[in-house]
Design a protein around this motif. Sequence first.
Motif, short mmCIF file in Angstrom:
data_model
loop_
_atom_site.label_atom_id
_atom_site.label_comp_id
_atom_site.label_asym_id
_atom_site.label_seq_id
_atom_site.Cartn_x
_atom_site.Cartn_y
_atom_site.Cartn_z
N GLU B 7 0.85 -1.18 0.00
CA GLU B 7 0.00 0.00 0.00
C GLU B 7 0.88 1.23 0.00
OE1 GLU B 7 -3.11 -0.89 3.15
OE2 GLU B 7 -3.97 0.82 2.10
N MET B 8 0.62 2.13 -0.91
CA MET B 8 1.36 3.39 -0.90
C MET B 8 0.35 4.46 -0.54
SD MET B 8 3.73 2.79 -4.28
CE MET B 8 5.03 3.96 -3.93
N HIS B 9 0.67 5.20 0.54
CA HIS B 9 -0.27 6.20 1.06
C HIS B 9 0.19 7.61 0.75
CE1 HIS B 9 -2.81 3.56 3.33
NE2 HIS B 9 -1.79 3.04 3.98
N ASN B 10 -0.65 8.38 0.15
CA ASN B 10 -0.40 9.82 -0.01
C ASN B 10 1.02 10.14 -0.45
OD1 ASN B 10 -3.01 10.47 0.80
ND2 ASN B 10 -2.41 10.28 2.96
N ILE B 11 1.47 9.46 -1.48
CA ILE B 11 2.84 9.71 -1.94
C ILE B 11 2.89 11.02 -2.71
CG2 ILE B 11 4.73 8.85 -3.36
CD1 ILE B 11 4.25 6.97 -1.08
N THR B 12 3.78 11.90 -2.28
CA THR B 12 3.98 13.16 -2.99
C THR B 12 5.47 13.29 -3.30
OG1 THR B 12 2.14 14.21 -1.89
CG2 THR B 12 3.76 15.67 -2.87
N LYS B 13 5.77 13.57 -4.55
CA LYS B 13 7.18 13.72 -4.94
C LYS B 13 7.30 14.95 -5.82
CE LYS B 13 11.39 12.81 -6.29
NZ LYS B 13 12.47 13.14 -5.40
N THR B 14 8.15 15.87 -5.39
CA THR B 14 8.32 17.07 -6.21
C THR B 14 9.73 17.14 -6.75
OG1 THR B 14 8.72 18.22 -4.15
CG2 THR B 14 6.57 18.55 -5.15
N PHE B 15 9.82 17.57 -7.98
CA PHE B 15 11.11 17.93 -8.56
C PHE B 15 11.13 19.45 -8.59
CE2 PHE B 15 10.20 13.77 -10.52
CZ PHE B 15 11.32 13.10 -10.07
N SER B 52 10.80 1.52 -5.53
CA SER B 52 11.97 0.65 -5.56
C SER B 52 13.19 1.29 -4.91
CB SER B 52 12.30 0.27 -7.00
OG SER B 52 12.53 1.44 -7.75
N GLY B 53 13.04 2.49 -4.38
CA GLY B 53 14.15 3.08 -3.65
C GLY B 53 15.10 3.90 -4.51
N VAL B 54 14.75 4.13 -5.79
CA VAL B 54 15.58 5.00 -6.62
C VAL B 54 15.58 6.41 -6.03
CG1 VAL B 54 15.84 6.05 -8.90
CG2 VAL B 54 15.17 3.65 -8.71
N TYR B 55 14.37 6.82 -5.60
CA TYR B 55 14.29 8.05 -4.82
C TYR B 55 14.21 7.62 -3.35
CZ TYR B 55 12.98 9.90 -9.35
OH TYR B 55 12.96 10.22 -10.67
N PRO B 56 15.27 7.81 -2.60
CA PRO B 56 15.30 7.23 -1.26
C PRO B 56 14.31 7.88 -0.30
CG PRO B 56 17.25 8.57 -1.66
CD PRO B 56 16.50 8.52 -2.94
N TYR B 57 14.12 7.19 0.82
CA TYR B 57 13.22 7.67 1.86
C TYR B 57 13.64 9.08 2.26
CZ TYR B 57 10.82 8.00 6.31
OH TYR B 57 10.03 8.42 7.34
N GLY B 62 4.88 10.69 2.38
CA GLY B 62 3.94 9.58 2.35
C GLY B 62 4.59 8.30 2.82
N ASP B 63 3.77 7.23 2.87
CA ASP B 63 4.26 5.96 3.42
C ASP B 63 4.18 4.85 2.40
OD1 ASP B 63 4.90 6.76 5.97
OD2 ASP B 63 2.81 6.65 6.62
N ILE B 64 5.15 3.96 2.48
CA ILE B 64 5.09 2.72 1.72
C ILE B 64 4.89 1.60 2.74
CG2 ILE B 64 6.31 1.13 0.22
CD1 ILE B 64 7.97 3.51 -0.74
N VAL B 65 3.77 0.91 2.64
CA VAL B 65 3.54 -0.23 3.54
C VAL B 65 3.65 -1.48 2.68
CG1 VAL B 65 1.98 -1.31 5.18
CG2 VAL B 65 1.98 1.18 4.90
N VAL B 70 5.81 -0.56 7.48
CA VAL B 70 6.21 0.67 6.80
C VAL B 70 7.68 0.54 6.41
CG1 VAL B 70 6.54 3.15 7.04
CG2 VAL B 70 4.57 2.04 8.10
N GLN B 71 7.97 0.76 5.14
CA GLN B 71 9.34 0.56 4.66
C GLN B 71 10.02 1.90 4.42
OE1 GLN B 71 10.64 -2.45 4.35
NE2 GLN B 71 8.81 -3.74 4.41
N GLN B 72 11.31 1.93 4.72
CA GLN B 72 12.09 3.13 4.42
C GLN B 72 13.29 2.71 3.60
OE1 GLN B 72 12.95 5.00 8.16
NE2 GLN B 72 10.80 5.46 8.55
N PHE B 73 13.12 2.71 2.29
CA PHE B 73 14.21 2.28 1.42
C PHE B 73 15.18 3.44 1.22
CE2 PHE B 73 10.60 -0.32 -0.49
CZ PHE B 73 10.89 -1.43 0.30
#
Lengths: 391, 506
Positions: B7-15, B52-57, B62-65, B70-73
Amino acid sequence: MKILNEASTLIKENIRDYGMYIALFVIMVTFNMMTNGVFMSSRNISNLLDSAGYIAVLAVGMTLVIVIRHIDLSVGYVAGFLGAIAAILLMQQGLPVYIVIPIILLLGIVIGLMNGFLIAQLGIPAFVASLAGMLIFRGALLQVTEGTGTIIVQNAAFNALGNGFIPSLGQILDRHLLTLIVGGIGIIFYIYSELRTRHDKMKYNFEVVSIGILALKLAFVSTIIGYITWVLAGYNGFSWTLMIVLFVTIVYHFISNRTVLGRQIYAVGSNPEAAHLSGINVKKVTYLVMASMSMLAALSGILYTARLQSATTTAGMLFELDAIAAAYVGGVSSAGGVGKVTGAIIGAIVMASLTNGMNLLGVGISYQYMIRGGVLAGAVIFDVLTRKKGK
Amino acid sequence: MAKTILEMHNITKTFPGVKALSNVNFKVEEGEIHFLVGENGAGKSTLMKVLSGVYPYGEYDGDIVYQGKVQQFNKINDSVDVGIAIIYQELALFPDLPVYENIYLGNEVKQNGVINWNQTIVKAKEMLKKVNLKVNPEVLIKDLGVGKQQLIEIAKALSKDVKLLILDEPTAALNEDDSENLLELIKELKKQGITCIMISHKLKEVVAIADKATVLRDGETICTLDAKKGEINERTIIKNMVGREMNNIYPERENKKIGDTILELHNWSAYDSQLGRHVVKDANLHLRKGEIIGIAGLMGAGRTELALSMFGNPKQYKLTGDLIVNQQKRNFKHTSDAIKEGMAYVTEDRKGNGLFLLQNITNNVSAAKLKGIANSGIINDNEEIKVAEHYKKSLHIKASSIEQMVGKLSGGNQQKVSLGKWLFAGPNILILDEPTRGIDVGAKFEIYSVMNELIDQGLSIIMISSELGEVLGMSDRVYVMAEGEIKGELSGEEADQEKIMELATQ
């Protein structure tokens, strides 16, 4: 005060360009102090410039080769081999100098086109292609000198290219007259071209540096040209080697800065794909640059043979590395697209000054190599650091 | 009730300057085949890179479950360790190494710290059996076709005990048989309990094998469709992919005056001998004076290849068919020939092959027409400065001066320099490849306005674009490409988002 501000911003903006000149200046002043004035004596400066000549012409060509992201390791033995051929044509075939020199330069161009074929047409890495050339021409040099060993050149006109000086036309104030005249013409030409550039810019309503700064710059550069002329005129005057190097520098400086071909060379070095898509013939540019390199190697061979007054079996050994070092000290970048012909000349003089100065001081050869290596590394570090800051 | 594996919760990624993902929610159940669909730039690949952790924690919110935790790659290996494997569209194999070395690269079979090659080969054979691939593990990767290479990537993932397999457009470069094969294998793996997330542009595949499909649009989750509820069909997917509101950000063009045909392609094909396939197949199109044609399609549809094949063929494709420019059949040997005939090509990748980043604006602008600032081979610096100043002003290039290095400019201003360079070359036919990619809205509008001005001056424009809004807003006609073919031509009136997407996902 305003002039000082303007000058300091100009220097800050162009620190990369001025860095080498400053380094050269520091090296010269230091050696001069350490040798109690022997270093800057007429005779020594004359010697120093002559000994740098055959590397300087190579460094000019090498700069353009590195600008287009290639390398040419064959230049040393091409110079050695063609120098030997020149000696053979002069001494064994008895051909006159004015025929031998064009033949040798032409042979250089042919060799360069062959390099170009391997690199541009077949896509062989320049490092490998020219390494093969280095071995081949080393063998060729041994082959042509096998029967005779060292070939002594007894041709006054040819040897003058490496040892001779321009005629004097008489002495004035105990100085070499023609040298003073040539130096004077150089200064006048320099001032004229700077003023003309400024005039053209004003015609286009472009911004120009203030008249004060211009006067300062003109006075400064003229003083340097004047001083060197004065020093050299105190010995035998300008040598033919110096005149040839100056000629090559001016021609290559003009080509690389002011012609379509020059622009194409820098474009290819900067981004070969973009150059191709902009309609530039990358292959043709590669051919031309490689051909020019080997032609200059031929010239280097002529200068070296003339300087030694003989063709030896080991002529040309490690010239390529000296030339590459001079080009890098002169500010060329291996990433391509950056590097100036004038920088290469300064680089060659810096390296020659180090050798010369350390010889005068009696520094052991082992330390000389280490110090020169350190200077080379330092120059490249300076280059990398200033590039990071960038504009 | 199936177990949720991810489950990926509320993932936000900005460049810098762009929000690639905003509050994306994504849920995958164990043992299902879950497709991620959306237009180019919808955020599919970014989401998978986060996973997959290309963009690290820490670089995203947001959370990756995963498997209830909860994972922190922090790096890619962290995700590999828990059984997540990602296979990119550009395969990460080493062509000069044999199959078995590739499979176990980075995961070597060791005994006391020394690699046991025999054991490796034996194990590699097992893995190859799992993916139904009958090849000798000792052959080199470069001697295999793309389809088989793809399977080897999967074998490599299997060798690491993968539980969640992510495939980014796995069939984009495959022919039909190989695609079929691959899809069969995915179904096979599902039976073995491996969960699979696939990114694909081919909706037929989605319909064929998906259990679920999540649609992303502009960095947001639109919906998750479920096959069991009968929601997965092309129409529903397309509707959700494109349903964006069209803003009126395209400047109006007055008095359209369309003239004679100036460029035509007849049965035009380009064969790439390095890839070993046709990148353009049997293309027919025409362009008239004063017209903008849009070439739409998804990534890898062959649009850039089409442009390059017309523009002097710098990639040395083997070309067949006819290219007619200015009423004459042409066989351009070099880009300079195409430029002489009045063509210009503003590249998609302005940093890679468009601009000279270490040079200043002046030298970039003059690069495609050095003769224009030279007199018998000698450059007139001042004339050049005048030209550069002209384009800096007319295209509103924001820079401290024309002496500024192009590499230091913003994307939009770089694009304007690129455009300026080609305008100075004085073309009749301007090919714009993704003219507004990665630039801000203001700069986009300016570029559209310039395009309209050029059309008023009688130029013709071929615009390759992945942005449907742009294609619809600017084009007089639209060609849609997929798999190197022109799948259809739509007039400006009949073109809409659904129709284009239908053709593009064939």
